[in-house]
Design a protein around this motif. Structure first.
Motif, short mmCIF file in Angstrom:
data_model
loop_
_atom_site.label_atom_id
_atom_site.label_comp_id
_atom_site.label_asym_id
_atom_site.label_seq_id
_atom_site.Cartn_x
_atom_site.Cartn_y
_atom_site.Cartn_z
N LEU A 166 0.70 -1.20 -0.03
CA LEU A 166 0.08 -0.01 0.00
C LEU A 166 1.07 1.25 0.01
O LEU A 166 1.91 1.45 0.67
CB LEU A 166 -0.92 -0.04 1.02
CG LEU A 166 -1.69 -1.34 1.42
CD1 LEU A 166 -2.48 -1.07 2.93
CD2 LEU A 166 -2.62 -1.43 0.38
N GLU A 167 0.42 2.14 -0.76
CA GLU A 167 1.17 3.54 -0.88
C GLU A 167 0.20 4.51 -0.27
O GLU A 167 -0.69 4.95 -0.56
CB GLU A 167 1.41 4.16 -2.32
CG GLU A 167 2.35 3.14 -2.94
CD GLU A 167 3.69 3.20 -2.49
OE1 GLU A 167 4.08 4.04 -1.93
OE2 GLU A 167 4.50 2.08 -2.80
N LEU A 168 0.55 4.79 1.14
CA LEU A 168 -0.29 5.40 2.15
C LEU A 168 0.31 6.85 2.23
O LEU A 168 1.55 7.38 2.49
CB LEU A 168 -0.21 5.01 3.30
CG LEU A 168 -0.37 3.42 3.74
CD1 LEU A 168 -0.13 3.01 4.85
CD2 LEU A 168 -2.04 3.18 3.07
N LEU A 169 -0.80 7.87 2.40
CA LEU A 169 -0.42 9.27 2.96
C LEU A 169 -0.64 9.27 3.99
O LEU A 169 -1.73 9.36 4.79
CB LEU A 169 -1.50 10.22 1.93
CG LEU A 169 -1.37 11.64 2.45
CD1 LEU A 169 0.05 12.07 1.89
CD2 LEU A 169 -2.48 12.45 1.66
N THR A 170 0.42 9.53 4.81
CA THR A 170 0.52 9.34 6.41
C THR A 170 0.37 10.60 6.99
O THR A 170 0.35 10.92 8.32
CB THR A 170 1.62 8.80 7.00
OG1 THR A 170 3.00 9.22 6.32
CG2 THR A 170 1.66 7.09 6.40
N ASP A 171 0.83 11.78 6.23
CA ASP A 171 0.88 13.21 6.73
C ASP A 171 1.08 14.18 5.40
O ASP A 171 1.49 13.84 4.58
CB ASP A 171 1.90 13.40 7.83
CG ASP A 171 1.92 14.68 8.69
OD1 ASP A 171 0.51 15.16 8.76
OD2 ASP A 171 2.52 14.92 9.88
N LEU A 172 0.44 15.36 5.92
CA LEU A 172 0.66 16.52 4.73
C LEU A 172 0.69 17.86 5.52
O LEU A 172 -0.19 17.98 6.55
CB LEU A 172 0.03 16.29 3.84
CG LEU A 172 -1.58 17.00 3.68
CD1 LEU A 172 -2.03 16.69 2.26
CD2 LEU A 172 -2.52 16.08 4.39
N TYR A 173 1.15 18.93 4.86
CA TYR A 173 1.18 20.23 5.42
C TYR A 173 1.44 21.18 4.29
O TYR A 173 1.78 20.75 3.12
CB TYR A 173 2.01 20.67 6.67
CG TYR A 173 3.43 20.65 6.27
CD1 TYR A 173 4.09 21.69 6.11
CD2 TYR A 173 4.09 19.40 6.47
CE1 TYR A 173 5.33 21.63 5.86
CE2 TYR A 173 5.48 19.16 6.15
CZ TYR A 173 6.23 20.27 5.93
OH TYR A 173 7.19 20.46 5.75
N SER A 174 1.15 22.38 4.32
CA SER A 174 1.69 23.39 3.50
C SER A 174 2.24 24.55 4.05
O SER A 174 1.98 24.90 5.21
CB SER A 174 0.12 23.97 2.79
OG SER A 174 0.37 25.11 2.25
N THR A 175 3.30 24.86 3.45
CA THR A 175 4.25 26.16 3.84
C THR A 175 3.46 27.22 3.57
O THR A 175 4.06 28.37 4.23
CB THR A 175 5.54 26.09 3.15
OG1 THR A 175 5.21 26.13 1.60
CG2 THR A 175 6.25 24.93 3.39
N ALA A 176 2.46 27.36 2.77
CA ALA A 176 1.56 28.62 2.35
C ALA A 176 0.27 28.82 3.36
O ALA A 176 0.27 30.09 3.83
CB ALA A 176 1.33 28.57 0.72
N VAL A 177 -0.28 27.98 3.60
CA VAL A 177 -1.57 28.11 4.29
C VAL A 177 -1.58 26.94 5.36
O VAL A 177 -1.15 25.81 5.07
CB VAL A 177 -2.77 28.19 3.49
CG1 VAL A 177 -2.94 29.30 2.36
CG2 VAL A 177 -3.01 26.72 2.84
N PRO A 178 -2.14 27.34 6.38
CA PRO A 178 -2.68 26.23 7.44
C PRO A 178 -3.50 24.94 6.89
O PRO A 178 -4.69 25.40 6.48
CB PRO A 178 -2.99 27.13 8.87
CG PRO A 178 -3.81 28.09 8.10
CD PRO A 178 -2.99 28.57 6.96
N LEU A 179 -3.33 23.85 7.32
CA LEU A 179 -4.42 23.03 7.10
C LEU A 179 -4.98 22.20 8.23
O LEU A 179 -4.31 21.98 9.24
CB LEU A 179 -3.60 21.71 6.01
CG LEU A 179 -3.00 22.43 4.97
CD1 LEU A 179 -2.43 21.06 4.38
CD2 LEU A 179 -4.25 22.77 3.84
N ASN A 180 -6.26 21.75 8.12
CA ASN A 180 -6.79 20.87 9.10
C ASN A 180 -6.77 19.50 8.61
O ASN A 180 -7.84 19.26 7.93
CB ASN A 180 -8.14 21.47 9.61
CG ASN A 180 -8.27 22.95 10.16
OD1 ASN A 180 -7.50 23.27 10.92
ND2 ASN A 180 -9.09 23.74 9.88
#
Length: 504
Positions: free
Chosen positions: A291-305
């Motif tokens: 499985l190729e999983l997305l385990t985390d992400l964020y943006s340097t431009a805007v905050p993400l929930n």
């Protein structure tokens, strides 16, 4: 605003029931008018026929029939006689996780069978069964694989590959075998069939393309009586092979296959034996999927929930078959000059563990029909312990099934009988882990920060935390941190003082 994510899923089955249960049935029966009165019961020979597996909400109902051949000596002078007692069985196994959509595999065998004469025309027969029951619920293992890079500026994604070992197919196939076989060679004419017993063994299975090919044999044992009252035994090995359709499975997948008897018919016809067996093949296919999983992400431009969801995975550590040969000398009260028939049933497996060392323990209930020195048929039963040590990874969970790959061998020896039987213990060592993976993402609003509150230079001593987590906390990127400190990816950062280039 909700961020659109790329999603994927694999179809599989969750094991919601895997148990071995004992079950007892009794039945009283009047001796048929065609049979003489009973003087002494010699033995009861069972054939277990599996009929149905019904799924109910919170339980599984297993039903079938035990066809018992009762051998006895009649009152007065006369040869060995037989009568048939058919005992239906129904066993309900409670399991909270079972629902109507589940698929069930079941194995049934007779651990023991005995008959007691209540009087010369009435008997009470008792059978003790061992039922192995497994239920599989269809499931979808859903997960996010990522988000399009163009969807949001400055988007940083952490993707990780994980292997999971899952049940990908649960199938069954009924099939029939018919043949005409020779009777035991003797100059005397065979006048009656006293007993017939079949044990099934599957010794080869292989996936080729979308086909599962499996081969095995039925060991058929018969006991006959001649017109002169002599008891004769004969055995036949009847090979079978079948093809089943399996889709969406690789050729390296692992197949766990069992064949159960659902009907057995043996009859004397024109000096030969007519045999018909109906069988049910049950197969469970397991395969490792990446499985190729997305385990985390964020943006340097805007905050993400970011919302996370747990994802339960199974990692295979080791699987195989431990073969154990058992030899036992048992004493008998009477001298025997030959063994007419021998069979065994194996109980569920106990797993005793100490660190890396595992001992599989089971019991084999062995039954034998022997010919005494005086020509009479006598029965001998024994329970033989079976133990098998193994080295398995420490901390791994373990599942094990026990089967007899060949017929039981019993031969007379000084003072008793020598019993030999082979036992195959199919085991699987595995670990379960629960990951936290991204399930949904929404963009948030940028918080106002007073001028001068965000430092232009950040220095940080790295501990054992991931570089990803440090970059995320300062809303920068791992690539920018490595570039600012003239480091290469993969270098050890533990204890190093890093310059963190953060956005203002």
């Amino acid at each position: 605003m909700e961020l659109e994510l790329d999603r994927n899923q694999i179809s599989c089955f969750n094991t919601v029931l895997d148990t071995v249960v004992p079950h007892e049935e009794t039945m009283e029966m009047i001796v048929p008018d065609t049979c003489p009165d009973i003087l002494q019961i010699v033995h009861t020979c069972p054939n277990v026929l599996l009929k149905s597996r019904e799924v109910q909400e919170g339980s599984v109902l297993i039903s079938g029939c035990v066809r018992c051949g009762v051998l006895y000596l009649p009152e007065g002078e006369g040869p060995l006689q037989h009568m048939e007692v058919n005992i239906p069985f129904r066993c309900t196994v409670d399991a909270p996780g079972v629902a109507g959509s589940c698929l069930v595999c079941a194995e049934a065998q007779a651990q023991s069978a005995d008959t007691r004469a209540l009087n010369s025309r009435k008997v009470l027969t008792r059978v003790n069964l061992i039922l192995s029951v497994r239920a599989y619920a269809p499931a979808q293992l859903a997960f996010c694989t990522g988000a399009g890079e163009h969807a949001l500026s400055g988007l940083q994604q952490l993707r990780e590959s994980r292997d999971t070992y899952v049940v990908v197919s649960v199938q069954e196939k009924p099939f029939t075998f018919s043949d005409t076989l020779p009777l035991p060679s003797d100059q005397q004419e065979v006048s009656a069939l006293l007993h017939s017993r079949a044990s099934l063994h599957c010794n080869e299975s292989k996936i080729i393309g979308n086909k599962l090919i499996f081969k095995g044999r039925a060991d058929l044992q018969i006991l006959c009586r001649t017109s002169q009252g002599q008891v004769l035994a004969a055995s036949h090995q009847l090979p079978f092979s079948q093809i089943m359709e399996v889709t969406g499975v690789g050729e390296e997948a692992h197949c766990s296959l069992d064949v159960q008897l659902t009907c057995l018919s043996c009859a004397l016809e024109s000096g030969e034996l007519s045999v018909t067996m109906e069988m049910l093949a049950q197969v469970v296919v397991r395969e490792s999927r990446t499985l190729e999983l997305l385990t985390d992400l964020y943006s340097t431009a805007v905050p993400l929930n970011v919302e996370f969801a747990p994802l339960a995975l199974c990692r295979l550590e080791e699987q195989g078959v431990k073969h154990q040969s058992v030899r036992e000398i048992v004493e008998t009260e009477e001298l025997t000059k030959g063994v007419l028939d021998a069979w065994a049933a194996v109980s569920g497996v106990d797993i005793n563990r100490e660190g890396d060392r595992v001992v599989f323990a089971a019991e084999a209930a062995v039954s034998m029909l022997c010919e005494g020195e005086d020509g009479k048929v006598i029965a001998v039963t024994r329970t033989i312990p079976v133990t098998c040590p193994a080295e398995l990874p420490s901390g791994a969970l373990c599942a094990c099934r026990c089967q007899l790959p060949a017929a039981v061998s019993a031969t007379p020896t000084t003072g008793g009988l020598e019993i030999r039987l082979d036992v195959d213990l199919s085991y699987m060592a595995y670990r379960t882990e629960e990951l936290s993976a991204v399930s949904d993402v929404q963009t948030g609003e940028e918080e106002e920060t007073a001028a001068g509150q965000v430092p232009s230079i950040v220095l940080r001593v790295m501990g054992r935390e991931r570089l990803w987590d440090v970059a995320k906390s300062y809303r920068t990127t791992t690539a920018d941190i490595l570039r600012a400190n003239e480091l290469s990816e993969g270098e050890s950062l533990n204890g190093r003082l890093l310059l963190i280039p953060r956005s203002r």
